[in-house]
Design a protein around this motif. Sequence first.
Motif, PDB file in Angstrom:
ATOM      1  N   LEU A  18       0.827  -1.212   0.000  1.00  0.00           N
ATOM      2  CA  LEU A  18       0.000   0.000   0.000  1.00  0.00           C
ATOM      3  C   LEU A  18       0.861   1.261   0.000  1.00  0.00           C
ATOM      4  O   LEU A  18       0.531   2.244  -0.663  1.00  0.00           O
ATOM      5  CB  LEU A  18      -0.956  -0.010   1.187  1.00  0.00           C
ATOM      6  CG  LEU A  18      -2.040  -1.088   1.117  1.00  0.00           C
ATOM      7  CD1 LEU A  18      -2.827  -1.140   2.412  1.00  0.00           C
ATOM      8  CD2 LEU A  18      -2.950  -0.868  -0.078  1.00  0.00           C
ATOM      9  N   LYS A  19       1.979   1.224   0.725  1.00  0.00           N
ATOM     10  CA  LYS A  19       2.903   2.353   0.720  1.00  0.00           C
ATOM     11  C   LYS A  19       3.463   2.571  -0.683  1.00  0.00           C
ATOM     12  O   LYS A  19       3.535   3.700  -1.175  1.00  0.00           O
ATOM     13  CB  LYS A  19       4.038   2.105   1.717  1.00  0.00           C
ATOM     14  CG  LYS A  19       5.046   3.226   1.785  1.00  0.00           C
ATOM     15  CD  LYS A  19       6.151   2.905   2.777  1.00  0.00           C
ATOM     16  CE  LYS A  19       7.208   3.988   2.727  1.00  0.00           C
ATOM     17  NZ  LYS A  19       8.433   3.596   3.390  1.00  0.00           N
ATOM     18  N   ALA A  20       3.837   1.476  -1.336  1.00  0.00           N
ATOM     19  CA  ALA A  20       4.354   1.573  -2.705  1.00  0.00           C
ATOM     20  C   ALA A  20       3.284   2.112  -3.651  1.00  0.00           C
ATOM     21  O   ALA A  20       3.587   2.898  -4.549  1.00  0.00           O
ATOM     22  CB  ALA A  20       4.834   0.211  -3.182  1.00  0.00           C
ATOM     23  N   ARG A  33      -6.621  -1.625   0.871  1.00  0.00           N
ATOM     24  CA  ARG A  33      -6.178  -2.981   1.200  1.00  0.00           C
ATOM     25  C   ARG A  33      -7.160  -4.010   0.634  1.00  0.00           C
ATOM     26  O   ARG A  33      -6.764  -5.082   0.184  1.00  0.00           O
ATOM     27  CB  ARG A  33      -6.063  -3.116   2.716  1.00  0.00           C
ATOM     28  CG  ARG A  33      -5.600  -4.452   3.210  1.00  0.00           C
ATOM     29  CD  ARG A  33      -5.594  -4.507   4.741  1.00  0.00           C
ATOM     30  NE  ARG A  33      -4.914  -3.369   5.329  1.00  0.00           N
ATOM     31  CZ  ARG A  33      -3.634  -3.378   5.680  1.00  0.00           C
ATOM     32  NH1 ARG A  33      -2.919  -4.447   5.514  1.00  0.00           N
ATOM     33  NH2 ARG A  33      -3.086  -2.308   6.213  1.00  0.00           N
ATOM     34  N   VAL A  34      -8.441  -3.696   0.662  1.00  0.00           N
ATOM     35  CA  VAL A  34      -9.461  -4.615   0.150  1.00  0.00           C
ATOM     36  C   VAL A  34      -9.275  -4.820  -1.351  1.00  0.00           C
ATOM     37  O   VAL A  34      -9.320  -5.952  -1.851  1.00  0.00           O
ATOM     38  CB  VAL A  34     -10.883  -4.090   0.471  1.00  0.00           C
ATOM     39  CG1 VAL A  34     -11.939  -4.930  -0.218  1.00  0.00           C
ATOM     40  CG2 VAL A  34     -11.112  -4.059   1.976  1.00  0.00           C
ATOM     41  N   VAL A  35      -9.055  -3.745  -2.079  1.00  0.00           N
ATOM     42  CA  VAL A  35      -8.845  -3.855  -3.522  1.00  0.00           C
ATOM     43  C   VAL A  35      -7.579  -4.663  -3.804  1.00  0.00           C
ATOM     44  O   VAL A  35      -7.565  -5.512  -4.698  1.00  0.00           O
ATOM     45  CB  VAL A  35      -8.772  -2.459  -4.184  1.00  0.00           C
ATOM     46  CG1 VAL A  35      -8.379  -2.559  -5.654  1.00  0.00           C
ATOM     47  CG2 VAL A  35     -10.105  -1.738  -4.029  1.00  0.00           C
ATOM     48  N   GLN A  38      -8.441  -8.202  -3.362  1.00  0.00           N
ATOM     49  CA  GLN A  38      -9.257  -8.665  -4.484  1.00  0.00           C
ATOM     50  C   GLN A  38      -8.396  -8.938  -5.721  1.00  0.00           C
ATOM     51  O   GLN A  38      -8.615  -9.923  -6.427  1.00  0.00           O
ATOM     52  CB  GLN A  38     -10.342  -7.641  -4.820  1.00  0.00           C
ATOM     53  CG  GLN A  38     -11.433  -7.570  -3.782  1.00  0.00           C
ATOM     54  CD  GLN A  38     -12.393  -6.408  -4.012  1.00  0.00           C
ATOM     55  OE1 GLN A  38     -12.058  -5.426  -4.661  1.00  0.00           O
ATOM     56  NE2 GLN A  38     -13.588  -6.531  -3.468  1.00  0.00           N
ATOM     57  N   LEU A  39      -7.421  -8.078  -5.968  1.00  0.00           N
ATOM     58  CA  LEU A  39      -6.533  -8.290  -7.117  1.00  0.00           C
ATOM     59  C   LEU A  39      -5.716  -9.564  -6.945  1.00  0.00           C
ATOM     60  O   LEU A  39      -5.546 -10.340  -7.885  1.00  0.00           O
ATOM     61  CB  LEU A  39      -5.600  -7.088  -7.305  1.00  0.00           C
ATOM     62  CG  LEU A  39      -6.257  -5.771  -7.683  1.00  0.00           C
ATOM     63  CD1 LEU A  39      -5.210  -4.676  -7.833  1.00  0.00           C
ATOM     64  CD2 LEU A  39      -7.084  -5.905  -8.949  1.00  0.00           C
ATOM     65  N   ARG A  40      -5.216  -9.767  -5.752  1.00  0.00           N
ATOM     66  CA  ARG A  40      -4.430 -10.974  -5.490  1.00  0.00           C
ATOM     67  C   ARG A  40      -5.304 -12.213  -5.575  1.00  0.00           C
ATOM     68  O   ARG A  40      -4.837 -13.289  -5.927  1.00  0.00           O
ATOM     69  CB  ARG A  40      -3.763 -10.866  -4.133  1.00  0.00           C
ATOM     70  CG  ARG A  40      -2.741  -9.731  -4.123  1.00  0.00           C
ATOM     71  CD  ARG A  40      -2.047  -9.600  -2.843  1.00  0.00           C
ATOM     72  NE  ARG A  40      -1.266 -10.816  -2.622  1.00  0.00           N
ATOM     73  CZ  ARG A  40      -0.878 -11.207  -1.432  1.00  0.00           C
ATOM     74  NH1 ARG A  40      -1.163 -10.504  -0.381  1.00  0.00           N
ATOM     75  NH2 ARG A  40      -0.181 -12.303  -1.294  1.00  0.00           N
ATOM     76  N   SER A  41      -6.575 -12.077  -5.274  1.00  0.00           N
ATOM     77  CA  SER A  41      -7.494 -13.212  -5.308  1.00  0.00           C
ATOM     78  C   SER A  41      -7.914 -13.597  -6.719  1.00  0.00           C
ATOM     79  O   SER A  41      -8.665 -14.548  -6.892  1.00  0.00           O
ATOM     80  CB  SER A  41      -8.740 -12.912  -4.467  1.00  0.00           C
ATOM     81  OG  SER A  41      -8.384 -12.810  -3.112  1.00  0.00           O
TER      82      SER A  41
END
Length: 166
Positions: A18-20, A33-35, A38-41
């Motif tokens: 998230l920092k990046a 963080r939720v998005v 979701q992308l990783r999922s």
Amino acid sequence: MLLLAIEAIDLTGAQAFLKATRELELQDIIQSRVVLWQLRSTNPLRRSSQRRPLTLAEAKALVIIACHWSKQSTANVILLQLLRSHQQQQDQGLELKQFPWLAAYLDRFRTHFRARMNPNRAGVMAYDTDEKLNKLAIDLLRKLLFCTGTAGAQRIWSSLFDGEVA
């Protein structure tokens, strides 16, 4: 998988991603963080995966984030230390417990992989032993190190399509 390896190295992996995202001004693509979750999922090998494919922008953002993390000086040093420890362990035939940082990384990677990946998928079944998972974890370290080089993001991006890091 690169993000999984980063999380095994960096105990604050999600926060680092998230920092990046903020540093790279990618908030339009990854707002929270939720998005990110979701992308990783969207990875079909995960236990709880979504059927929707990543958009081109989302996939590129994840590659850019992984490369950005790898290029940080502390991450770069850690990658090199882990790979040197692995090489030394292999060359000298020493036990893994003599390299606590490497042993911790491999243990965390195996734990994350087994907790997050669907064991019923053929791509996951291929990693049914600690040795195979350790090899995957080391291969991912090498790919992360490629991220630090000239045109690292482009090289990793290309490897997603041809299966090789050139």
